[in-house]
Design a protein around this motif. Structure first.
Motif, PDB file in Angstrom:
ATOM      1  N   UNK A  55       0.847  -1.188   0.000  1.00 19.60           N
ATOM      2  CA  UNK A  55       0.000   0.000   0.000  1.00 19.60           C
ATOM      3  C   UNK A  55       0.883   1.239   0.000  1.00 19.60           C
ATOM      4  N   UNK A  56       0.763   2.062  -1.054  1.00 16.56           N
ATOM      5  CA  UNK A  56       1.505   3.311  -1.196  1.00 16.56           C
ATOM      6  C   UNK A  56       3.016   3.114  -1.265  1.00 16.56           C
ATOM      7  N   UNK A  57       3.472   1.926  -1.661  1.00 14.58           N
ATOM      8  CA  UNK A  57       4.902   1.652  -1.724  1.00 14.58           C
ATOM      9  C   UNK A  57       5.240   0.877  -2.986  1.00 14.58           C
ATOM     10  N   UNK A  58       6.397   1.160  -3.580  1.00 17.81           N
ATOM     11  CA  UNK A  58       6.794   0.488  -4.809  1.00 17.81           C
ATOM     12  C   UNK A  58       7.163  -0.972  -4.560  1.00 17.81           C
ATOM     13  N   UNK A  59       6.909  -1.780  -5.565  1.00 16.11           N
ATOM     14  CA  UNK A  59       7.211  -3.209  -5.469  1.00 16.11           C
ATOM     15  C   UNK A  59       8.694  -3.433  -5.201  1.00 16.11           C
ATOM     16  N   UNK A  60       9.548  -2.725  -5.921  1.00 22.55           N
ATOM     17  CA  UNK A  60      10.996  -2.904  -5.769  1.00 22.55           C
ATOM     18  C   UNK A  60      11.461  -2.562  -4.355  1.00 22.55           C
ATOM     19  N   UNK A  61      10.777  -1.618  -3.710  1.00 23.72           N
ATOM     20  CA  UNK A  61      11.124  -1.247  -2.336  1.00 23.72           C
ATOM     21  C   UNK A  61      10.662  -2.304  -1.347  1.00 23.72           C
ATOM     22  N   UNK A  62       9.512  -2.895  -1.629  1.00 19.36           N
ATOM     23  CA  UNK A  62       8.906  -3.836  -0.677  1.00 19.36           C
ATOM     24  C   UNK A  62       9.656  -5.163  -0.601  1.00 19.36           C
ATOM     25  N   UNK A  63      10.195  -5.644  -1.706  1.00 20.06           N
ATOM     26  CA  UNK A  63      10.782  -6.993  -1.748  1.00 20.06           C
ATOM     27  C   UNK A  63      11.784  -7.254  -0.621  1.00 20.06           C
ATOM     28  N   UNK A  64      12.825  -6.414  -0.408  1.00 23.80           N
ATOM     29  CA  UNK A  64      13.759  -6.706   0.702  1.00 23.80           C
ATOM     30  C   UNK A  64      13.097  -6.616   2.068  1.00 23.80           C
ATOM     31  N   UNK A  65      12.138  -5.691   2.228  1.00 20.61           N
ATOM     32  CA  UNK A  65      11.430  -5.588   3.507  1.00 20.61           C
ATOM     33  C   UNK A  65      10.614  -6.848   3.767  1.00 20.61           C
ATOM     34  N   UNK A  66       9.946  -7.344   2.733  1.00 20.08           N
ATOM     35  CA  UNK A  66       9.132  -8.556   2.880  1.00 20.08           C
ATOM     36  C   UNK A  66      10.019  -9.744   3.269  1.00 20.08           C
ATOM     37  N   UNK A  67      11.136  -9.907   2.566  1.00 20.23           N
ATOM     38  CA  UNK A  67      12.033 -11.031   2.862  1.00 20.23           C
ATOM     39  C   UNK A  67      12.574 -10.956   4.283  1.00 20.23           C
ATOM     40  N   UNK A  68      12.941  -9.762   4.721  1.00 16.78           N
ATOM     41  CA  UNK A  68      13.461  -9.592   6.078  1.00 16.78           C
ATOM     42  C   UNK A  68      12.369  -9.876   7.111  1.00 16.78           C
ATOM     43  N   UNK A  69      11.151  -9.391   6.838  1.00 18.31           N
ATOM     44  CA  UNK A  69      10.017  -9.597   7.756  1.00 18.31           C
ATOM     45  C   UNK A  69       9.707 -11.081   7.925  1.00 18.31           C
ATOM     46  N   UNK A  70       9.614 -11.801   6.817  1.00 15.73           N
ATOM     47  CA  UNK A  70       9.275 -13.221   6.877  1.00 15.73           C
ATOM     48  C   UNK A  70      10.390 -14.031   7.522  1.00 15.73           C
ATOM     49  N   UNK A  71      11.623 -13.601   7.347  1.00 16.53           N
ATOM     50  CA  UNK A  71      12.729 -14.315   8.005  1.00 16.53           C
ATOM     51  C   UNK A  71      12.674 -14.125   9.521  1.00 16.53           C
ATOM     52  N   UNK A  72      12.189 -12.959   9.974  1.00 14.59           N
ATOM     53  CA  UNK A  72      12.065 -12.695  11.410  1.00 14.59           C
ATOM     54  C   UNK A  72      10.833 -13.366  12.010  1.00 14.59           C
ATOM     55  N   UNK A  73       9.705 -13.246  11.295  1.00 18.23           N
ATOM     56  CA  UNK A  73       8.430 -13.767  11.792  1.00 18.23           C
ATOM     57  C   UNK A  73       7.765 -14.574  10.682  1.00 18.23           C
TER      58      UNK A  73
END
Length: 444
Positions: free
Chosen positions: A39-57
């Protein structure tokens, strides 16, 4: 995109095992996280955040038990921090249910904090294969062009109509209600979102579009661009549609080509076209595209409407203020004590006096801040939010007090705390507050 995975067909298992249920639950959780981040964020920006989030939780249970400050720290840089807070609260709500599993029905998903109609439709269709629609800015753009509707898709009447169309389409292609679950709903919804974010953009690539043949806006644009119009008399149906704004086709030739950008139109005064200019498809689409906010990619926010028939976009209106933590853009983040200056506070002397008065009024444990010593001030910092330009004047004060460490704990509202200089890098500050701290840190 790491959140896009093969659909799991439950019909292949007469009695779904514990492993299948766990896999489905995790799949739904991943779709949820990705949709909130996008939401309100570019796909290219989200990918590393998503990977880091899922690795943590990796599971919704892991997120539910996480420390909220850690959740905000993992979100740092994505903006709109209230999204992270609602995601965390939603995970706790899921775990509090007897099944501790992500629900697959819209009605149950809508009961979770932070999940609206769009996110519920995405989870239900992509993860569980239910024939449920989605409607974000990209999908609304595709559907409005396919139907030839010149509308503001944020208008409730228009939005309600597009939701009904999206629902009719997905149930038709999914053979609902005969087929309850299948891979088609998720594929269909993701295809519409992908089409809107890559091809059917505010300035579309119509020559690459796979559904060009059925696009009414495209075919109307072709008719307008022809040198010779058909001699066949076309009935005037202007009063038949109660949704569309009236489009004066003369407006299609009033925007010079150099004022068009890939993201839409640059605001400019209306100028008459020269004799050499023609009604091009790019002008037609850039002007006629309805406005909407995109859930998938911020690059796809709609073009500024140039027609004199339409009102100015909301994001050109002056915003009143930036909400402080607990609510708004910067919810749940720490910030330095701050106060808002009036428009008349334009001189350095007036601003310094205002800062001193404000600091003296603060309560901070047992420390007397009325004796705080002014150290220095800094050049103004300009921080741009999505639709707001904020100018910050940072002042550095030093407190000389021999108070014991345990007296530095501040009680009452608003929540305050003293932080050791060496620990500041670990605090969840907004980008603007981080810039202020970097200025002060150079003088500590």
């Amino acid at each position: 995109m790491p959140w896009r995975k093969a659909w799991i067909d439950r019909s292949l298992h007469s009695e779904p095992s514990h492993d299948i249920k766990q896999t489905l639950n995790r799949r739904a959780y991943e779709v949820w996280v990705s949709e909130v981040m996008l939401q309100q964020t570019r796909v290219s920006t989200v990918i590393p955040y998503f990977n880091n989030w899922i690795s943590k939780w990796p599971t919704v249970q892991d997120l539910a038990s996480a420390d909220h400050d850690e959740v905000l720290a993992a979100w740092k840089g994505l903006g709109y921090y209230s999204r992270a807070t609602r995601l965390h609260e939603g995970a706790k709500a899921v775990v509090a249910k007897p099944s501790q599993s992500m629900p697959d029905e819209i009605s149950e998903l809508l009961q979770l904090p932070g999940i609206g109609q769009y996110t519920a439709g995405a989870i239900s269709s992509i993860a569980f294969g239910r024939a449920e629609p989605v409607l974000d800015g990209n999908v609304a753009r595709v559907l409005s062009r396919q139907l030839g509707l010149y509308i503001d898709v944020k208008d409730k009447k228009s939005s309600d109509m597009l939701w009904k169309v999206a629902d009719q389409l997905i149930k038709e292609v999914s053979e609902h209600p005969e087929v309850e679950f299948s891979a088609i709903p998720g594929q269909w919804n993701q295809a519409l979102m992908e089409l809107g974010s890559t091809i059917c953009t505010p300035r579309p690539k119509c020559e690459e579009c796979p559904i060009q043949r059925t696009c009414r806006a495209y075919n109307e644009g072709l008719a307008l661009s022809k040198a010779q119009q058909s001699a066949t008399a076309i009935p005037d149906i202007e009063d038949a549609c109660t949704l569309c704004d009236q489009l004066d086709t003369e407006d299609l030739a009033t925007i010079p080509e150099e004022e068009l950008s890939d993201d839409g139109l640059k605001p400019a005064k209306k100028r008459k076209a020269t004799a050499k200019q023609t009604n091009t498809l790019s002008r037609y689409f850039a002007i006629a595209t309805p406005s909407a906010s995109s859930n998938v990619d911020s690059e796809d926010e709609e073009a500024v409407a140039a027609s004199k028939k339409r009102k100015a976009p909301a994001f050109f209106k002056t915003s009143k203020s930036v909400n402080t933590p607990a609510t708004g853009l910067l919810a749940s983040l720490w910030q330095f004590p701050q106060t808002t200056l009036s428009a008349s506070d334009t001189t350095a002397t007036v601003r310094k006096a205002s800062a001193q008065k404000y600091v003296s009024s603060l309560t901070a444990g047992n420390i007397d801040l009325s004796k705080a010593r002014y150290v220095t001030s800094f050049e103004p910092l300009v921080h741009v939010f999505t639709h707001l330009r904020l100018t910050m004047h940072a002042y550095h004060y030093r407190v000389t007090d021999n108070a014991e460490a345990d007296s530095l704990i501040c009680s009452g509202a608003p929540a305050r705390k003293w932080v050791d200089t060496s620990s500041m890098d670990n605090e969840t500050l907004s980008t603007g507050m981080r810039k202020c701290w970097e200025l002060v840190a150079k003088n500590v």
